[in-house]
Motif scaffolding. Structure first.
Motif, PDB file in Angstrom:
ATOM      1  N   GLU B 204     -36.779 110.854   4.628  1.00 20.09           N
ATOM      2  CA  GLU B 204     -37.104 110.440   3.268  1.00 20.09           C
ATOM      3  C   GLU B 204     -37.153 111.640   2.317  1.00 20.09           C
ATOM      4  OE1 GLU B 204     -40.588 107.732   1.345  1.00 20.09           O
ATOM      5  OE2 GLU B 204     -39.909 107.304   3.368  1.00 20.09           O
ATOM      6  N   ILE B 205     -37.746 112.733   2.799  1.00 22.64           N
ATOM      7  CA  ILE B 205     -37.842 113.936   1.966  1.00 22.64           C
ATOM      8  C   ILE B 205     -36.451 114.516   1.699  1.00 22.64           C
ATOM      9  CG2 ILE B 205     -38.696 116.306   1.898  1.00 22.64           C
ATOM     10  CD1 ILE B 205     -41.040 115.238   3.719  1.00 22.64           C
ATOM     11  N   PHE B 206     -35.633 114.594   2.748  1.00 25.99           N
ATOM     12  CA  PHE B 206     -34.291 115.166   2.582  1.00 25.99           C
ATOM     13  C   PHE B 206     -33.458 114.342   1.601  1.00 25.99           C
ATOM     14  CE2 PHE B 206     -34.253 117.189   7.103  1.00 25.99           C
ATOM     15  CZ  PHE B 206     -35.220 118.077   6.668  1.00 25.99           C
ATOM     16  N   THR B 207     -33.577 113.009   1.686  1.00 27.24           N
ATOM     17  CA  THR B 207     -32.755 112.194   0.797  1.00 27.24           C
ATOM     18  C   THR B 207     -33.288 112.212  -0.630  1.00 27.24           C
ATOM     19  OG1 THR B 207     -33.984 110.291   1.612  1.00 27.24           O
ATOM     20  CG2 THR B 207     -31.776 110.604   2.492  1.00 27.24           C
ATOM     21  N   VAL B 212     -27.541 116.841  -7.257  1.00 20.64           N
ATOM     22  CA  VAL B 212     -26.988 117.906  -8.105  1.00 20.64           C
ATOM     23  C   VAL B 212     -27.264 119.284  -7.509  1.00 20.64           C
ATOM     24  CG1 VAL B 212     -27.088 118.939 -10.378  1.00 20.64           C
ATOM     25  CG2 VAL B 212     -27.294 116.474 -10.140  1.00 20.64           C
ATOM     26  N   LEU B 213     -28.498 119.465  -7.006  1.00 19.12           N
ATOM     27  CA  LEU B 213     -28.858 120.765  -6.435  1.00 19.12           C
ATOM     28  C   LEU B 213     -27.960 121.104  -5.252  1.00 19.12           C
ATOM     29  CD1 LEU B 213     -32.765 120.726  -6.449  1.00 19.12           C
ATOM     30  CD2 LEU B 213     -31.207 121.834  -8.039  1.00 19.12           C
ATOM     31  N   LYS B 214     -27.783 120.091  -4.390  1.00 21.61           N
ATOM     32  CA  LYS B 214     -26.973 120.333  -3.197  1.00 21.61           C
ATOM     33  C   LYS B 214     -25.520 120.563  -3.581  1.00 21.61           C
ATOM     34  CE  LYS B 214     -29.176 117.009  -0.333  1.00 21.61           C
ATOM     35  NZ  LYS B 214     -28.957 116.089   0.752  1.00 21.61           N
ATOM     36  N   GLU B 215     -25.033 119.749  -4.526  1.00 22.92           N
ATOM     37  CA  GLU B 215     -23.636 119.868  -4.920  1.00 22.92           C
ATOM     38  C   GLU B 215     -23.359 121.223  -5.547  1.00 22.92           C
ATOM     39  OE1 GLU B 215     -23.176 116.416  -7.322  1.00 22.92           O
ATOM     40  OE2 GLU B 215     -23.309 115.115  -5.569  1.00 22.92           O
ATOM     41  N   ALA B 216     -24.349 121.723  -6.300  1.00 29.47           N
ATOM     42  CA  ALA B 216     -24.177 123.043  -6.908  1.00 29.47           C
ATOM     43  C   ALA B 216     -23.989 124.090  -5.827  1.00 29.47           C
ATOM     44  CB  ALA B 216     -25.399 123.375  -7.767  1.00 29.47           C
ATOM     45  N   ALA B 217     -24.808 123.969  -4.756  1.00 33.86           N
ATOM     46  CA  ALA B 217     -24.703 124.943  -3.670  1.00 33.86           C
ATOM     47  C   ALA B 217     -23.367 124.797  -2.945  1.00 33.86           C
ATOM     48  CB  ALA B 217     -25.860 124.765  -2.701  1.00 33.86           C
ATOM     49  N   TYR B 218     -22.987 123.537  -2.675  1.00 34.38           N
ATOM     50  CA  TYR B 218     -21.678 123.330  -2.043  1.00 34.38           C
ATOM     51  C   TYR B 218     -20.571 123.878  -2.937  1.00 34.38           C
ATOM     52  CZ  TYR B 218     -23.363 120.303   1.736  1.00 34.38           C
ATOM     53  OH  TYR B 218     -23.965 119.827   2.850  1.00 34.38           O
ATOM     54  N   ALA B 230     -31.218 126.763   2.137  1.00 32.83           N
ATOM     55  CA  ALA B 230     -31.493 127.364   0.835  1.00 32.83           C
ATOM     56  C   ALA B 230     -31.901 126.333  -0.221  1.00 32.83           C
ATOM     57  CB  ALA B 230     -30.268 128.137   0.359  1.00 32.83           C
ATOM     58  N   VAL B 231     -31.544 125.067  -0.005  1.00 30.62           N
ATOM     59  CA  VAL B 231     -31.860 124.057  -1.020  1.00 30.62           C
ATOM     60  C   VAL B 231     -32.837 123.017  -0.482  1.00 30.62           C
ATOM     61  CG1 VAL B 231     -30.923 122.279  -2.534  1.00 30.62           C
ATOM     62  CG2 VAL B 231     -29.614 124.367  -2.112  1.00 30.62           C
ATOM     63  N   THR B 232     -32.430 122.338   0.580  1.00 30.06           N
ATOM     64  CA  THR B 232     -33.211 121.194   1.055  1.00 30.06           C
ATOM     65  C   THR B 232     -34.605 121.601   1.517  1.00 30.06           C
ATOM     66  OG1 THR B 232     -31.126 120.244   1.791  1.00 30.06           O
ATOM     67  CG2 THR B 232     -33.128 119.181   2.541  1.00 30.06           C
ATOM     68  N   ILE B 233     -34.664 122.598   2.389  1.00 30.36           N
ATOM     69  CA  ILE B 233     -35.964 123.006   2.942  1.00 30.36           C
ATOM     70  C   ILE B 233     -36.905 123.525   1.851  1.00 30.36           C
ATOM     71  CG2 ILE B 233     -37.127 124.588   4.532  1.00 30.36           C
ATOM     72  CD1 ILE B 233     -35.723 122.794   6.249  1.00 30.36           C
ATOM     73  N   PRO B 234     -36.461 124.482   1.012  1.00 25.96           N
ATOM     74  CA  PRO B 234     -37.381 124.959  -0.031  1.00 25.96           C
ATOM     75  C   PRO B 234     -37.800 123.848  -0.990  1.00 25.96           C
ATOM     76  CG  PRO B 234     -35.503 126.439   0.175  1.00 25.96           C
ATOM     77  CD  PRO B 234     -35.200 125.237   1.012  1.00 25.96           C
ATOM     78  N   TYR B 235     -36.873 122.935  -1.285  1.00 26.90           N
ATOM     79  CA  TYR B 235     -37.216 121.865  -2.223  1.00 26.90           C
ATOM     80  C   TYR B 235     -38.336 120.999  -1.671  1.00 26.90           C
ATOM     81  CZ  TYR B 235     -36.688 118.044  -5.506  1.00 26.90           C
ATOM     82  OH  TYR B 235     -36.927 117.109  -6.475  1.00 26.90           O
ATOM     83  N   GLY B 236     -38.277 120.706  -0.379  1.00 22.04           N
ATOM     84  CA  GLY B 236     -39.253 119.783   0.189  1.00 22.04           C
ATOM     85  C   GLY B 236     -40.348 120.460   0.983  1.00 22.04           C
ATOM     86  N   ARG B 237     -40.530 121.770   0.812  1.00 23.77           N
ATOM     87  CA  ARG B 237     -41.394 122.504   1.729  1.00 23.77           C
ATOM     88  C   ARG B 237     -42.797 121.906   1.857  1.00 23.77           C
ATOM     89  NH1 ARG B 237     -41.520 127.866  -0.239  1.00 23.77           N
ATOM     90  NH2 ARG B 237     -39.516 128.302   0.706  1.00 23.77           N
ATOM     91  N   THR B 238     -43.451 121.695   0.727  1.00 23.27           N
ATOM     92  CA  THR B 238     -44.825 121.186   0.789  1.00 23.27           C
ATOM     93  C   THR B 238     -44.873 119.823   1.450  1.00 23.27           C
ATOM     94  OG1 THR B 238     -44.666 121.877  -1.497  1.00 23.27           O
ATOM     95  CG2 THR B 238     -46.840 121.387  -0.654  1.00 23.27           C
ATOM     96  N   ALA B 239     -43.942 118.961   1.075  1.00 23.01           N
ATOM     97  CA  ALA B 239     -43.930 117.617   1.641  1.00 23.01           C
ATOM     98  C   ALA B 239     -43.655 117.663   3.141  1.00 23.01           C
ATOM     99  CB  ALA B 239     -42.886 116.758   0.941  1.00 23.01           C
ATOM    100  N   LEU B 240     -42.822 118.624   3.551  1.00 30.24           N
ATOM    101  CA  LEU B 240     -42.530 118.753   4.981  1.00 30.24           C
ATOM    102  C   LEU B 240     -43.804 119.101   5.744  1.00 30.24           C
ATOM    103  CD1 LEU B 240     -39.143 120.715   4.893  1.00 30.24           C
ATOM    104  CD2 LEU B 240     -39.485 118.331   5.507  1.00 30.24           C
TER     105      LEU B 240
END
Lengths: 280, 328
Positions: B204-207, B212-218, B230-240
């Motif tokens: 749920e957190i990853f989705t 846009v953030l991921k696409e920018a990195a890609y 670099a994107v997914t983990i830092p974005y959801g760190r607290t929730a993880l």
């Protein structure tokens, strides 16, 4: 170019690890199910469902345990569903402000409270002060387990009902309660039923809350004031016993309960909630 | 997870209020609102009653043994001296093992389900993994006791000893007789039980990471692995972290599976192979021998109360972490 190769290699390795872990999880699921089928099917026969539990040496079944579980889950459900439905509706309809946040938080605490503590609680509440272990105490413990799931499911599902539906009903002059009962509940019905089914699946497999409440019973009993057998508790007692035929019966019971619980889960996930929003 | 709650209820309450002014409202509405309120209060009352009854039931033990109850490792029904040290240790160490194993596994599986797996397979595999969470805990207990424990004793534990045994400090954890049932096996089974739960929240957190953030990195040429780190983990760190703690809360209170495989011994040893006891397994095991009004029953209730406090704190913290992220 070398740098790029290394990055692509790392990427491939990470993909490989992720896939391996997922496969491992599936293998473990298959392993558990295979164990149940392999050990349970050999002991499974019609007499498991027609004969009550018997002393070791005589071929008994699990009929009283199955019926006991059904009775207690049904009573627990009958207690928890109306309260949960109303409380969830309250949260969705009027649940703003500090008090509502408190209710939501408390509901989450109930949802994640260790189930054995629910058993201890009902023991202190109903068993110790009154006549002792009873089916009704077991049902009450299951009700406390089911309640927070129903509250959560009801609130989530009601919030998904489009506001226009609600406004249309009010515009017709419907009173608040008829809007809720005839429009909102009806619109959210599938999701709420899914939540209730999942709660039933969870409650039906619970052992810990029944240990100190309905205790278990080695014979038939339909008396709600008396200890009553249940499938999980009987499995627990039989699995730990030194008698081979009891252990075999425990595996048969384990197979029955797992098939039942998984069937409820699959039913609620696949059939009732194809978009999967309610599947938690 | 978060649903827009601002508009809909306002509409209904405004409409209801205007109806009241015009006097069109039947008695039904009043009764209905009362029932809703009463049900909401009932939820609070139940939790309140749990806290009060567990505290009251355990209080005599607390009075008798004082705060030493939580430190003493002595659990002796003969001398009527009870301490929670062994159970607290057993609960925390098994949950810790479960977290150490379940966290990376969940991370990998959630990554698989959101990025690696072909679109068609995501739902069926996700559902299958969620079925692991639906299996009743007593089944894990039986499977753990009859299938996993013998395997641990015959193969896994000797193997672990041969690998970690020679390493100083860590070696001690993997020393001793490989009996199968014990702390390590309990932690392992717990890990398997909470993994699907944590995985579901990770997915749920990853989705929820904005595409846009991921696409920018890609777009600048990052690989899937780099986007993930670099994107997914830092974005959801607290929730993880919050999701892991919710999993921890489950592991702490798990009863039946642990009762089957932990070995139920009231002692603490350095090795993870040794049998132990958790709070929940002790309550399940010793309750039948605790008569009403006995000090043992009070001690068990005090154990239950401390388990409640621990899981409450873990949940409150986890909830704050998950929510911060969702609002921020």
């Amino acid at each position: 170019m070398k740098m790029l190769d290394r990055r692509l290699l790392t990427d491939r390795i990470v993909r490989g690890i992720a896939s391996t872990l997922a496969v491992l999880a599936l293998v473990l699921l298959a392993w558990i199910l295979w164990t149940l089928v392999y050990r349970g099917a050999t002991a499974l026969s019609l007499s498991v469902f027609t004969e009550p539990t018997m002393p070791p040496g005589r071929n008994g079944g699990l009929a009283n345990a199955v019926v006991g579980s059904l009775v207690q889950v049904a009573i627990g459900l009958a207690i928890a569903t109306p309260v949960g439905l109303l409380a969830g509706t309250w949260l969705a309809e009027m649940g703003r402000g500090r008090f509502a946040d408190a209710v939501r938080f408390v509901n989450d605490v109930l949802l994640s409270a260790p189930s054995i503590l629910i058993g201890l609680f009902v023991y202190e509440l109903l068993v110790k002060p009154f006549a002792g272990f009873s089916a009704i105490a077991g049902a009450a413990a299951l009700a406390v387990l089911i309640l927070p799931v129903v509250v959560r499911a009801t609130e989530d599902m009601l919030r998904l009902v489009p506001g226009s539906l609600r406004e249309a009903a009010f515009a017709l002059g419907a009173s608040h309660h008829s809007v809720v009962v005839h429009v909102l509940w009806r619109a959210a019905r599938a999701g709420i039923v899914t939540g209730i089914l999942l709660a039933v699946a969870r409650a039906a497999g619970e052992t810990a809350p029944l240990l100190f409440t309905s205790l278990g019973n080695l014979g038939w009993s339909f008396d709600l004031d008396k200890p009553m057998a249940s499938l999980p508790v009987t499995i627990y007692q039989y699995a730990g016993s030194p008698f081979d035929e009891w252990v075999a019966l425990a595996w048969a019971g384990a197979l029955v309960i797992t098939v039942g619980v998984l069937a409820l889960n699959i039913l609620s996930r696949v059939v009732l909630a194809p978009r999967g929003k309610a599947s938690k | 997870m978060t649903v827009d709650s601002s508009t809909a209820p306002t509409v209904s309450s405004v409409a209801a209020a205007s109806l009241t002014k015009r006097g069109h409202v039947d008695v039904g509405d009043g009764v209905f609102r009362f029932a809703l309120n009463a049900a909401a209060v009932a939820v609070l009352v139940i939790l309140g009653a749990i806290v009060v009854l567990l505290f009251k039931g355990g209080f005599p033990a607390l009075k008798e043994f004082g705060l030493g109850f939580f430190l003493s490792t002595d659990w002796n029904p003969v001398t009527e001296h009870y301490g929670a040290g062994v159970m607290l240790y057993g609960t925390l160490i098994t949950s810790l093992i479960a977290m150490v194993l379940a966290f990376p596994a969940s991370l990998g599986i959630a990554l698989f389900l959101t990025e690696v797996a072909p679109e068609r397979l995501r739902r069926p595999i996700g559902t299958a993994i969620q079925l692991l969470a639906a299996i009743p805990s007593i089944i894990y207990g039986m499977w753990g006791f009859f299938v996993v424990s013998p395997l641990m004793a015959s193969t896994v534990q000797p193997f672990l000893t041969s690998i970690f045994g020679p390493i100083p400090l860590i070696g001690v954890l993997f020393s001793g007789a490989p009996v199968g049932t014990g702390i390590l096996t309990a932690g392992l089974i717990l890990a398997l039980m909470i993994m699907p739960f944590i995985t579901a929240m990770f997915v749920e957190i990853f989705t929820s990471v904005p595409p846009v953030l991921k696409e920018a990195a890609y777009g600048v040429g990052a690989t899937m692995n780099e986007v993930f780190r670099a994107v997914t983990i830092p974005y959801g760190r607290t929730a993880l972290v919050g999701a892991v703690m919710l999993g921890l809360g489950r592991a702490l209170g798990e009863t039946m599976a642990v009762t089957f495989v932990i070995g139920n011994a009231n002692r603490i040893a350095a090795t993870l192979y040794s049998p132990g006891a958790s709070i929940a397994s002790t309550i399940a095991n010793e309750f039948p021998e605790a008569g009403p009004g006995s000090m043992k029953l009070h001690a068990l209730l005090e154990l239950g109360f401390s388990l409640f406090v621990i899981s409450f704190l873990v949940l409150a913290l986890a909830r704050a972490l998950v929510r911060n992220r969702m609002e921020g």
